[in-house]
Motif scaffolding. Sequence first.
Motif, PDB file in Angstrom:
ATOM      1  N   LYS A   1      -6.303   1.936  -7.011  1.00  8.54           N
ATOM      2  CA  LYS A   1      -7.514   2.152  -5.917  1.00  8.54           C
ATOM      3  C   LYS A   1      -8.646   2.169  -6.760  1.00  8.54           C
ATOM      4  O   LYS A   1      -8.263   3.691  -7.450  1.00  8.54           O
ATOM      5  CB  LYS A   1      -7.577   2.109  -4.688  1.00  8.54           C
ATOM      6  N   PRO A   2      -9.732   1.401  -6.171  1.00  6.21           N
ATOM      7  CA  PRO A   2     -10.099   0.292  -5.682  1.00  6.21           C
ATOM      8  C   PRO A   2      -9.338  -0.648  -7.514  1.00  6.21           C
ATOM      9  O   PRO A   2      -9.944  -0.317  -7.689  1.00  6.21           O
ATOM     10  CB  PRO A   2     -11.584  -0.326  -5.818  1.00  6.21           C
TER      11      PRO A   2
ATOM     12  N   ASP B   1       0.520  -1.219  -0.019  1.00  3.29           N
ATOM     13  CA  ASP B   1       0.356   0.044   0.314  1.00  3.29           C
ATOM     14  C   ASP B   1       0.899   0.927   0.206  1.00  3.29           C
ATOM     15  O   ASP B   1       1.672   1.284   0.427  1.00  3.29           O
ATOM     16  CB  ASP B   1      -0.522  -0.220   0.624  1.00  3.29           C
TER      17      ASP B   1
ATOM     18  N   THR C   1      -2.130   1.611  -4.690  1.00  3.01           N
ATOM     19  CA  THR C   1      -2.320   3.866  -4.586  1.00  3.01           C
ATOM     20  C   THR C   1      -3.765   3.869  -4.275  1.00  3.01           C
ATOM     21  O   THR C   1      -4.374   3.736  -5.461  1.00  3.01           O
ATOM     22  CB  THR C   1      -1.031   4.429  -4.973  1.00  3.01           C
ATOM     23  N   LYS C   2      -4.072   4.894  -3.753  1.00  2.31           N
ATOM     24  CA  LYS C   2      -5.163   5.540  -4.361  1.00  2.31           C
ATOM     25  C   LYS C   2      -4.686   6.798  -5.449  1.00  2.31           C
ATOM     26  O   LYS C   2      -5.355   7.612  -5.611  1.00  2.31           O
ATOM     27  CB  LYS C   2      -6.312   6.553  -2.587  1.00  2.31           C
ATOM     28  N   SER C   3      -3.372   7.102  -4.902  1.00  2.00           N
ATOM     29  CA  SER C   3      -2.931   8.595  -5.879  1.00  2.00           C
ATOM     30  C   SER C   3      -2.662   8.348  -7.791  1.00  2.00           C
ATOM     31  O   SER C   3      -1.830   7.514  -7.693  1.00  2.00           O
ATOM     32  CB  SER C   3      -2.203   9.253  -5.491  1.00  2.00           C
TER      33      SER C   3
END
Length: 520
Positions: free
Chosen positions: A104-105, A54, A82-84
């Motif tokens: 993500k997701p 993560d 990553t979310k970014s």
Amino acid sequence: MIKTKILWVDDEVDLLKPHIIFLENKDFLIQTCNNGSDAVEMIRNENFDAVLLDENMPGLNGIETLTLMRDISSNIPIIMITKSEEENIMDDAIGNKISDYLIKPVNPKQIFLSLKKNLNNREIISDTTISGYQQEFRNISIELLDIDSIKGWVDMYLKLVSWEIKLEENNDDTMMEVLISQKNEANRLFAKFIENNYQQWVNNKSSSPILSNSLIKDRLVKELSDSKPTLFLVIDNLRYDQWRVIEPLINNYYNKIHEEAYFSILPTTTQYSRNSLFSGLMPSEIEKNHPNYWKNDSDEGGKNLYEEQLLKDNLKRLGYSNISCEYNKITNLKNGQKLSANLKAKLKNDLTVIVYNFVDMLSHSKTEMEIIKELASNDKGYRSLTLSWFKNSPLFEIIKKGYEYGFKLVVTTDHGTINVKNPSKIIGNKETSQNLRYKTGRSLTYNNKEIISFDNPNDILLPSISINSSYVFAKENTYLVYPNNYNYYVNFFRDTYQHGGISLEEIIIPYVVLMPKIKK
């Protein structure tokens, strides 16, 4: 068997239990950690085959953890999640030799495919084709989630076909398995796209792709404006990948001046899509305007006996009744040889139409003939068999003679076909149609997750065989089987090539215009 050992590092790892169970069912051994410091110690003290990391964690963040891990092990595949999508984060990750990253997701299949790709990296790194697909893999996975246009799906399907043929040449079963999984995911999402848009397309031509019923009006007649006689070749049941493998042979004699994909109507069968192609009408319109030419699924007799009449009525309606048009249907070797021998006589026609049924017979004979089952047990074998046949067929002779005589050549098909693998039970009355990829009838009972249904056939311009009849279409690689003798028919039809349903292979099909090369 020694399982592949994966370390998953995420501060919310407890929420990932469904993903972990999925991977464990794929024979991975998953160990978890909820912070970067502990993860670094685990890498120092244990051997792992790969790490899922993560990017956004308290304490040591993902980039910092990655840097420390790389100091300990420079070769272990590390996949960052990553979310970014910020460019500096990606640059830092790539600079630290990350193997892959996922936004993500993420769903379990994405993670599984990324692991499969990276765990086999060392075996295939020297192969440029496979390396190219590895680089493209993540882009395809991301693009799939965002496609919401006709052009987007055409481009994606052609990209997958291209990679499939390239990888086939390298005989790498592992990467081919990854690609097939990616194509399956594409078909799942494409079915949703069709479900959301198809009804609007058939009722609002301004928003639709070129469909079966508009191909002659919007494309073919434009090729009749010059003095050169035209061969309009409809190779029944020709998939885009099959076109790609025979195309190089044709290119020895013809220059391609235009190619595009168009969409078969539903159901993707000869009865519906080819009648629609020649008539310029949707099936319910054929039934209404030409009731003597149309037969429903439950009616006795041939369902494509009036293509020539439908074609000529269509040309007349479009204002081309003055052109000289001749229709030919080739259903066996002898007829093909005869047409080849007499092709020069067709120079008197403005338009010579040839419907060539061999590919359709090939797909159906695979069900009945064990030798065909062996030769075409998968798409690779199916393409190979198509190419072997084409090289020695009267059809190729017709094309070569077309070049000699100076015919313009237009090549297309009415629908494609798909290798079916996933059986699904369906129950209907005795009037229910027999096709394995779609059914029409009353009181149908089925698994909603594996089909797309239209309760009112008129909504998609299909005829009703009776009051309250509906249409259901199998998605992806599903085939519909009745409960009677279920296991027998499941085994009998598994891995056969069927059409009528909703898949990239059945719906997105080629339309190609070629001119004869100048003789030296």
